[in-house]
Design a protein around this motif. Structure first.
Motif, mmCIF file in Angstrom:
data_model
loop_
_atom_site.group_PDB
_atom_site.id
_atom_site.type_symbol
_atom_site.label_atom_id
_atom_site.label_comp_id
_atom_site.label_asym_id
_atom_site.label_seq_id
_atom_site.Cartn_x
_atom_site.Cartn_y
_atom_site.Cartn_z
ATOM 1 N N ALA A 1 13.526 2.208 -7.507
ATOM 2 C CA ALA A 1 14.597 1.879 -6.551
ATOM 3 C C ALA A 1 14.102 1.945 -5.116
ATOM 4 O O ALA A 1 14.622 1.258 -4.235
ATOM 5 N N MET A 2 13.084 2.787 -4.847
ATOM 6 C CA MET A 2 12.554 2.872 -3.486
ATOM 7 C C MET A 2 11.890 1.575 -3.060
ATOM 8 O O MET A 2 12.022 1.128 -1.915
ATOM 9 N N LEU A 3 11.167 0.928 -3.967
ATOM 10 C CA LEU A 3 10.590 -0.372 -3.657
ATOM 11 C C LEU A 3 11.684 -1.402 -3.392
ATOM 12 O O LEU A 3 11.592 -2.218 -2.462
ATOM 13 N N VAL A 4 12.733 -1.364 -4.231
ATOM 14 C CA VAL A 4 13.818 -2.342 -4.105
ATOM 15 C C VAL A 4 14.534 -2.186 -2.769
ATOM 16 O O VAL A 4 14.808 -3.170 -2.067
ATOM 17 N N ILE A 5 14.846 -0.948 -2.355
ATOM 18 C CA ILE A 5 15.589 -0.761 -1.113
ATOM 19 C C ILE A 5 14.731 -1.087 0.108
ATOM 20 O O ILE A 5 15.224 -1.587 1.120
ATOM 21 N N ILE A 6 13.416 -0.813 0.025
ATOM 22 C CA ILE A 6 12.531 -1.185 1.135
ATOM 23 C C ILE A 6 12.519 -2.703 1.308
ATOM 24 O O ILE A 6 12.609 -3.234 2.430
ATOM 25 N N TYR A 7 12.419 -3.438 0.198
ATOM 26 C CA TYR A 7 12.458 -4.913 0.264
ATOM 27 C C TYR A 7 13.789 -5.396 0.834
ATOM 28 O O TYR A 7 13.830 -6.282 1.698
ATOM 29 N N THR A 8 14.894 -4.805 0.357
ATOM 30 C CA THR A 8 16.217 -5.246 0.794
ATOM 31 C C THR A 8 16.429 -5.014 2.281
ATOM 32 O O THR A 8 16.915 -5.885 3.008
ATOM 33 N N VAL A 9 16.061 -3.829 2.743
ATOM 34 C CA VAL A 9 16.253 -3.506 4.167
ATOM 35 C C VAL A 9 15.367 -4.395 5.040
ATOM 36 O O VAL A 9 15.798 -4.873 6.102
ATOM 37 N N ALA A 10 14.141 -4.636 4.612
ATOM 38 C CA ALA A 10 13.247 -5.500 5.390
ATOM 39 C C ALA A 10 13.765 -6.927 5.459
ATOM 40 O O ALA A 10 13.544 -7.630 6.451
ATOM 41 N N ALA A 11 14.473 -7.372 4.409
ATOM 42 C CA ALA A 11 14.944 -8.759 4.357
ATOM 43 C C ALA A 11 16.282 -8.960 5.048
ATOM 44 O O ALA A 11 16.527 -10.030 5.620
ATOM 45 N N LYS A 12 17.172 -7.943 5.028
ATOM 46 C CA LYS A 12 18.544 -8.186 5.451
ATOM 47 C C LYS A 12 19.065 -7.273 6.545
ATOM 48 O O LYS A 12 20.052 -7.612 7.191
ATOM 49 N N SER A 13 18.465 -6.130 6.746
ATOM 50 C CA SER A 13 19.057 -5.152 7.658
ATOM 51 C C SER A 13 18.510 -5.322 9.073
ATOM 52 O O SER A 13 17.778 -6.271 9.378
ATOM 53 N N THR A 14 18.855 -4.346 9.924
ATOM 54 C CA THR A 14 18.426 -4.390 11.319
ATOM 55 C C THR A 14 16.945 -4.054 11.443
ATOM 56 O O THR A 14 16.316 -3.553 10.510
ATOM 57 N N ARG A 15 16.418 -4.334 12.624
ATOM 58 C CA ARG A 15 14.995 -4.106 12.845
ATOM 59 C C ARG A 15 14.628 -2.631 12.759
ATOM 60 O O ARG A 15 13.598 -2.270 12.184
ATOM 61 N N TRP A 16 15.459 -1.767 13.330
ATOM 62 C CA TRP A 16 15.117 -0.342 13.297
ATOM 63 C C TRP A 16 15.130 0.178 11.861
ATOM 64 O O TRP A 16 14.289 0.994 11.487
ATOM 65 N N ALA A 17 16.086 -0.294 11.056
ATOM 66 C CA ALA A 17 16.120 0.123 9.658
ATOM 67 C C ALA A 17 14.910 -0.408 8.905
ATOM 68 O O ALA A 17 14.339 0.279 8.045
ATOM 69 N N SER A 18 14.486 -1.636 9.247
ATOM 70 C CA SER A 18 13.302 -2.205 8.596
ATOM 71 C C SER A 18 12.060 -1.392 8.920
ATOM 72 O O SER A 18 11.238 -1.106 8.031
ATOM 73 N N ARG A 19 11.917 -0.982 10.181
ATOM 74 C CA ARG A 19 10.752 -0.162 10.557
ATOM 75 C C ARG A 19 10.814 1.214 9.890
ATOM 76 O O ARG A 19 9.777 1.762 9.457
ATOM 77 N N ALA A 20 12.017 1.773 9.785
ATOM 78 C CA ALA A 20 12.158 3.072 9.112
ATOM 79 C C ALA A 20 11.773 2.967 7.646
ATOM 80 O O ALA A 20 11.127 3.870 7.085
ATOM 81 N N ALA A 21 12.153 1.848 7.010
ATOM 82 C CA ALA A 21 11.781 1.651 5.606
ATOM 83 C C ALA A 21 10.271 1.535 5.460
ATOM 84 O O ALA A 21 9.681 2.075 4.500
ATOM 85 N N LEU A 22 9.608 0.848 6.409
ATOM 86 C CA LEU A 22 8.154 0.724 6.352
ATOM 87 C C LEU A 22 7.475 2.089 6.498
ATOM 88 O O LEU A 22 6.539 2.414 5.742
ATOM 89 N N ILE A 23 7.963 2.887 7.423
ATOM 90 C CA ILE A 23 7.379 4.228 7.606
ATOM 91 C C ILE A 23 7.578 5.074 6.349
ATOM 92 O O ILE A 23 6.665 5.788 5.883
ATOM 93 N N GLY A 24 8.779 5.009 5.771
ATOM 94 C CA GLY A 24 9.026 5.752 4.543
ATOM 95 C C GLY A 24 8.135 5.303 3.406
ATOM 96 O O GLY A 24 7.631 6.127 2.621
ATOM 97 N N GLY A 25 7.908 3.994 3.308
ATOM 98 C CA GLY A 25 7.021 3.489 2.271
ATOM 99 C C GLY A 25 5.591 3.944 2.459
ATOM 100 O O GLY A 25 4.880 4.234 1.489
ATOM 101 N N LEU A 26 5.136 3.987 3.715
ATOM 102 C CA LEU A 26 3.769 4.434 3.981
ATOM 103 C C LEU A 26 3.583 5.915 3.641
ATOM 104 O O LEU A 26 2.500 6.349 3.234
ATOM 105 N N LEU A 27 4.649 6.704 3.807
ATOM 106 C CA LEU A 27 4.556 8.143 3.531
ATOM 107 C C LEU A 27 4.768 8.484 2.060
ATOM 108 O O LEU A 27 4.293 9.514 1.580
#
Length: 394
Positions: free
Chosen positions: A85-111
């Protein structure tokens, strides 16, 4: 299959709920083999809820996924299928959400990959091996974010193209309306001269008939016949004029000038020849007097067509003009063998900068009740043909 596709498109949340249930089932199956505790089940349910509601609340579900991930590390719950589900939500936020949420998802994925490897290192692996495994586990999260961000960029680009196309379409419609209005105003001014000429003829003939009424009745009778024919023609032109003048126009000084007729087409052709365009001009049938509106329309069509040929036909281009007198109509055929101008040029703006291409031609031909056909000519070049109804003036 098509019905299934339509259903999936209309109910995306239901589809996400289905996959959330599947993911929960896989997690429970894995839990049976590894003896997962209640805390692991709770975290799994939270991650499955993330999958089910990711489209409706992407930012909130990102926070839920982050909290579940932190709880999994703190409570020492080993990796499980629900972590997908973490992969799915990172993809979803990067595709549809705001820029700050997309960057937060990227940082979370890297960690995520590094934290998981630090919390549950591979037994027997060297420190360098654990680092390599951590990097390898981070790659899927980065790929999910890149895929979602690429989809966002593509959607934004397509939306921009659609907006631009809609704007251009509105501008095109507005320009076409302006062109039609301007051309109608121009035709109205030209017909004003025609009607004014006919009325002047009637006045002169009436004065002459009154002068010779007693001394030369035959001449007076002929003058009255001329007045009758001219009056009918003036009424017909006036009806067409009123049909055009649906909106008001502002008179501009210096624009009312004598208008050309069919006989001046020969001078127009000679002028084109002197400009370097070979033109073959033929008149077929028996020439006869024409209504002034028909003569003006015929001249303007030939003028527009030859101007287009000169500007867009290219080198070594030839043209031909045919004027055919039928019993009940006047036929026009203008052809050239050049490379031709795009159809859009004729439609939108004309070629001489003065008229409005086919828009103006159609308005003129419609004014006299005729038909117009224009388009590319077989073998190259362009062809314009028109049939103008006429009635002989007695």
């Amino acid at each position: 299959m098509q019905r299934l596709y339509d259903f999936l498109r209309r109910h995306p949340t239901g589809v996400d709920g289905f996959w959330a249930v599947v993911l929960l089932g896989l997690t429970c199956m894995a839990a049976g083999h590894h003896g997962m505790l209640l805390r692991g089940l709770v975290i799994s349910v939270a991650l499955c809820v993330v999958v089910a509601l990711r489209r409706r609340m992407p930012e909130k579900m990102l926070a839920v996924a982050a909290g579940a991930g932190v709880a999994q590390v703190v409570l020492d719950v080993p990796p499980m299928p629900a972590d997908f589900a973490m992969l799915v939500i990172i993809y979803t936020v990067a595709a549809k959400s705001t820029r700050w949420a997309s960057r937060a998802a990227l940082i979370g994925g890297l960690l995520a990959g590094s934290l998981a490897q630090m919390r549950w290192p591979q037994s027997g692996a060297s420190p360098l091996g654990n680092v390599a495994i951590a990097v390898f586990q981070t790659v899927p999260f980065v790929l999910a974010w890149v895929l979602g961000d690429s989809l966002r960029t593509r959607r934004a680009y397509l939306a921009q193209l659609e907006e631009r196309a809609a704007r251009l379409e509105k501008e095109r419609e507005a320009q076409a309306k302006v062109a039609v209005a301007a051309e109608r105003a121009r035709i109205a001014r030209e017909l004003h001269d025609v009607v004014a000429h006919n009325v002047s003829v009637m006045v002169v003939q009436a004065d002459g008939a009154a002068y010779v009424l007693d001394t030369a009745p035959d001449q007076a009778k002929k003058a009255l016949e001329t007045i009758s024919g001219t009056g009918r023609q003036a009424l017909a032109e006036m009806r067409r004029l009123l049909g055009v003048l649906r909106t008001g126009e502002h008179k501009e000084a210096g624009e009312y000038v004598p208008q050309p007729d069919v006989e001046q087409i020969d001078d127009l052709v000679e002028q084109c020849r002197r400009a370097g365009l070979p033109v073959d001009f033929k008149v077929e049938g028996t020439p006869r007097p024409l209504p002034s509106g028909v003569e003006l329309t015929a001249y303007r069509i030939v003028q527009e067509a030859l101007t287009n040929t000169r500007k867009h036909g290219g080198p070594n281009t030839g043209a031909s003009v045919r004027l055919v007198y039928f019993d009940d109509g006047l036929g026009l055929l203008v052809e050239d063998d050049g490379k031709g101008a795009p159809q859009e040029l004729y439609e939108e703006g004309g070629a001489d900068g003065d008229g409005h291409g086919l828009i103006g031609m159609r308005e003129r031909v419609g004014m006299v009740g005729g038909t117009l056909d224009a388009g590319p000519r077989p073998g190259g070049g362009f062809r314009i043909s028109a049939l103008l109804p006429l009635k002989a003036v007695h």
